[in-house]
Motif scaffolding. Structure first.
Motif, mmCIF file in Angstrom:
data_model
loop_
_atom_site.group_PDB
_atom_site.id
_atom_site.type_symbol
_atom_site.label_atom_id
_atom_site.label_comp_id
_atom_site.label_asym_id
_atom_site.label_seq_id
_atom_site.Cartn_x
_atom_site.Cartn_y
_atom_site.Cartn_z
ATOM 1 N N UNK A 9 0.814 -1.198 0.000
ATOM 2 C CA UNK A 9 0.000 0.000 0.000
ATOM 3 C C UNK A 9 0.852 1.254 0.000
ATOM 4 N N UNK A 10 0.188 2.377 -0.219
ATOM 5 C CA UNK A 10 0.899 3.636 -0.241
ATOM 6 C C UNK A 10 0.070 4.741 -0.843
ATOM 7 N N UNK A 11 0.726 5.848 -1.114
ATOM 8 C CA UNK A 11 0.095 7.014 -1.715
ATOM 9 C C UNK A 11 0.417 7.058 -3.196
ATOM 10 N N UNK A 12 -0.621 7.113 -4.015
ATOM 11 C CA UNK A 12 -0.443 7.192 -5.460
ATOM 12 C C UNK A 12 -1.377 8.255 -6.024
ATOM 13 N N UNK A 13 -1.015 8.779 -7.173
ATOM 14 C CA UNK A 13 -1.859 9.762 -7.826
ATOM 15 C C UNK A 13 -2.921 9.079 -8.673
ATOM 16 N N UNK A 14 -4.028 9.757 -8.936
ATOM 17 C CA UNK A 14 -5.055 9.165 -9.793
ATOM 18 C C UNK A 14 -4.470 8.708 -11.127
ATOM 19 N N UNK A 15 -4.903 7.530 -11.550
ATOM 20 C CA UNK A 15 -4.380 6.941 -12.766
ATOM 21 C C UNK A 15 -3.171 6.065 -12.557
ATOM 22 N N UNK A 16 -2.624 6.089 -11.363
ATOM 23 C CA UNK A 16 -1.455 5.292 -11.060
ATOM 24 C C UNK A 16 -1.791 3.853 -10.760
ATOM 25 N N UNK A 17 -0.758 3.087 -10.431
ATOM 26 C CA UNK A 17 -0.910 1.660 -10.181
ATOM 27 C C UNK A 17 -0.198 1.249 -8.910
ATOM 28 N N UNK A 18 -0.711 0.212 -8.296
ATOM 29 C CA UNK A 18 -0.088 -0.418 -7.148
ATOM 30 C C UNK A 18 -0.315 -1.916 -7.239
ATOM 31 N N UNK A 19 0.589 -2.670 -6.662
ATOM 32 C CA UNK A 19 0.379 -4.099 -6.513
ATOM 33 C C UNK A 19 0.448 -4.452 -5.037
ATOM 34 N N UNK A 20 -0.650 -4.953 -4.517
ATOM 35 C CA UNK A 20 -0.700 -5.407 -3.142
ATOM 36 C C UNK A 20 -0.320 -6.879 -3.069
ATOM 37 N N UNK A 21 0.335 -7.241 -1.988
ATOM 38 C CA UNK A 21 0.738 -8.617 -1.774
ATOM 39 C C UNK A 21 0.187 -9.114 -0.450
ATOM 40 N N UNK A 22 -0.177 -10.367 -0.420
ATOM 41 C CA UNK A 22 -0.637 -11.025 0.794
ATOM 42 C C UNK A 22 0.170 -12.294 0.969
ATOM 43 N N UNK A 23 0.943 -12.345 2.030
ATOM 44 C CA UNK A 23 1.752 -13.515 2.338
ATOM 45 C C UNK A 23 1.020 -14.367 3.364
ATOM 46 N N UNK A 24 0.746 -15.597 3.012
ATOM 47 C CA UNK A 24 0.047 -16.522 3.893
ATOM 48 C C UNK A 24 1.033 -17.495 4.519
ATOM 49 N N UNK A 25 0.813 -17.796 5.789
ATOM 50 C CA UNK A 25 1.698 -18.718 6.484
ATOM 51 C C UNK A 25 1.445 -20.165 6.097
ATOM 52 N N UNK A 26 0.266 -20.443 5.560
ATOM 53 C CA UNK A 26 -0.091 -21.780 5.151
ATOM 54 C C UNK A 26 -0.199 -21.920 3.649
ATOM 55 N N UNK A 27 -0.489 -23.117 3.225
ATOM 56 C CA UNK A 27 -0.692 -23.415 1.814
ATOM 57 C C UNK A 27 -1.970 -22.735 1.339
ATOM 58 N N UNK A 28 -1.847 -21.811 0.398
ATOM 59 C CA UNK A 28 -3.029 -21.075 -0.040
ATOM 60 C C UNK A 28 -4.035 -21.972 -0.738
ATOM 61 N N UNK A 29 -3.607 -23.101 -1.248
ATOM 62 C CA UNK A 29 -4.533 -24.025 -1.883
ATOM 63 C C UNK A 29 -5.374 -24.789 -0.864
ATOM 64 N N UNK A 30 -5.008 -24.698 0.411
ATOM 65 C CA UNK A 30 -5.817 -25.323 1.447
ATOM 66 C C UNK A 30 -7.047 -24.490 1.793
#
Length: 115
Positions: A9-30
């Motif tokens: 997350x962060x501060x961006x101007x309109x029209x900009x882009x961000x990529x959020x990440x979520x790190x899971x401690x377990x197997x995400x397929x579970x």
């Protein structure tokens, strides 16, 4: 036991882009469902995007065509690519995972879209 940690997350101007990440401690397929939710001050928490174990995705109408949810199973990571950001996208974004009767939430990451 299960932990979800958001970042990007962060501060961006309109029209900009961000990529959020979520790190899971377990197997995400579970998990039956992994997804992104957001909540702005004074508003209800809304579902932004989800991805199922089978890889099916769904998006809210407000972000469809601009956001893309994806995952890296080997890394137990879930991503939200956000393009053409608008001021109304400003919110705290949360990662959520569901496994039958259990649900898990991250602490959230702030996204602010402003000039």
């Amino acid at each position: 036991q299960v932990q979800l940690v958001e970042s990007g997350g962060g501060l961006v101007q309109p029209g900009g882009s961000l990529r959020l990440s979520c790190a899971a401690s377990g197997n995400i397929l579970s998990f039956n469902i992994v997804g992104w939710f957001r909540q702005a001050p004074g508003n209800q928490r809304e579902r932004v995007a989800i991805i199922s174990r089978a890889g099916n995705t769904r998006y809210s109408d407000s972000v469809k065509g601009r956001f893309t949810i994806s995952r890296d199973n080997a890394k137990n990571m879930v991503y939200l690519q956000m393009n053409n950001l608008k001021p109304e996208d400003t919110a705290v974004y949360y990662c959520k995972a569901e496994k039958y009767d259990d649900e898990y939430w991250g602490q959230g990451t702030q996204v602010t879209v402003s000039s």
